[in-house]
Design an enzyme around this catalytic site. Structure first.
Site, short mmCIF file in Angstrom:
data_model
loop_
_atom_site.label_atom_id
_atom_site.label_comp_id
_atom_site.label_asym_id
_atom_site.label_seq_id
_atom_site.Cartn_x
_atom_site.Cartn_y
_atom_site.Cartn_z
N ILE A 37 61.14 -21.77 29.61
CA ILE A 37 61.50 -20.38 29.31
C ILE A 37 60.29 -19.69 28.65
O ILE A 37 60.25 -19.48 27.44
CB ILE A 37 62.75 -20.32 28.40
CG1 ILE A 37 63.91 -21.09 29.03
CG2 ILE A 37 63.16 -18.86 28.17
CD1 ILE A 37 65.18 -21.12 28.19
N PRO A 38 59.28 -19.36 29.46
CA PRO A 38 58.09 -18.72 28.89
C PRO A 38 58.39 -17.31 28.39
O PRO A 38 59.17 -16.57 28.99
CB PRO A 38 57.09 -18.70 30.05
CG PRO A 38 57.88 -18.90 31.29
CD PRO A 38 59.15 -19.59 30.91
N HIS A 39 57.78 -16.97 27.26
CA HIS A 39 57.92 -15.64 26.67
C HIS A 39 56.70 -15.37 25.81
O HIS A 39 55.95 -16.29 25.49
CB HIS A 39 59.21 -15.52 25.86
CG HIS A 39 59.38 -16.58 24.82
ND1 HIS A 39 59.73 -17.88 25.14
CD2 HIS A 39 59.23 -16.55 23.48
CE1 HIS A 39 59.79 -18.59 24.04
NE2 HIS A 39 59.49 -17.83 23.02
N GLY A 40 56.49 -14.13 25.46
CA GLY A 40 55.30 -13.74 24.72
C GLY A 40 55.40 -13.98 23.23
O GLY A 40 56.43 -14.39 22.71
N ARG A 58 51.53 -17.95 23.71
CA ARG A 58 52.73 -18.61 23.16
C ARG A 58 52.77 -20.06 23.63
O ARG A 58 53.03 -20.97 22.86
CB ARG A 58 53.99 -17.86 23.62
CG ARG A 58 55.30 -18.63 23.49
CD ARG A 58 55.80 -18.77 22.10
NE ARG A 58 56.16 -17.46 21.60
CZ ARG A 58 56.36 -17.19 20.32
NH1 ARG A 58 56.25 -18.15 19.43
NH2 ARG A 58 56.66 -15.98 19.92
#
Length: 142
Positions: free
Chosen positions: A62-65, A48
């Protein structure tokens, strides 16, 4: 924000990372450690980031997959990982990462709730400067 999203074990306030990818891996591992996601989700978080930066400003990412990784999520959860020394995030200095794991469209209300908190300068500063887990829990679950 829902009280059940943040496990105190996923609040890590004294971390360090050599760079953005290592910081994202640390966030992902925090979600793995509490049983919210399977290991492959961590790679989806990195994927991502390669497609679009999760830096949102004011020293926060705000890391997310990716959407394809939804099957690797056991339950909706967030982690809060603070890097007091800062991490180079594509030219920006990040000191706070809020990792997200959300099934279906669960990430949208999560992002909205986080944005509300982070747009409040006082609350955002409290999170960036937190040294105790209870400070983060109070800020994100009230």
């Amino acid at each position: 924000m829902r009280d059940d999203l943040l496990d105190p074990r996923a609040v890590l306030l004294h971390e360090s990372a050599a760079g953005r990818d290592e910081a994202i891996r640390r966030c992902g591992q925090a979600l793995v450690d509490i049983g919210a996601v399977a290991e492959p989700y961590v790679e989806a978080m990195l994927e991502r980031e390669r497609s679009i930066s999760t830096y949102v400003g004011e020293g926060v990412a705000i890391p997310h997959g990716t959407a394809a990784a939804k099957e690797d999520i056991a339950r909706d959860a967030i982690c809060v990982v603070r890097f007091p020394g800062g991490v180079d995030w594509g030219g920006e200095l990040v000191t706070l990462c809020v990792g997200i794991a959300a099934r279906n469209d669960g990430h949208m209300p999560l992002l909205a709730a986080l944005a509300e908190i982070l747009l409040d300068p006082e609350r955002a500063r409290t999170l960036r400067e937190a040294t105790e887990v209870h400070q983060v829990m109070k800020e994100l679950t009230t």
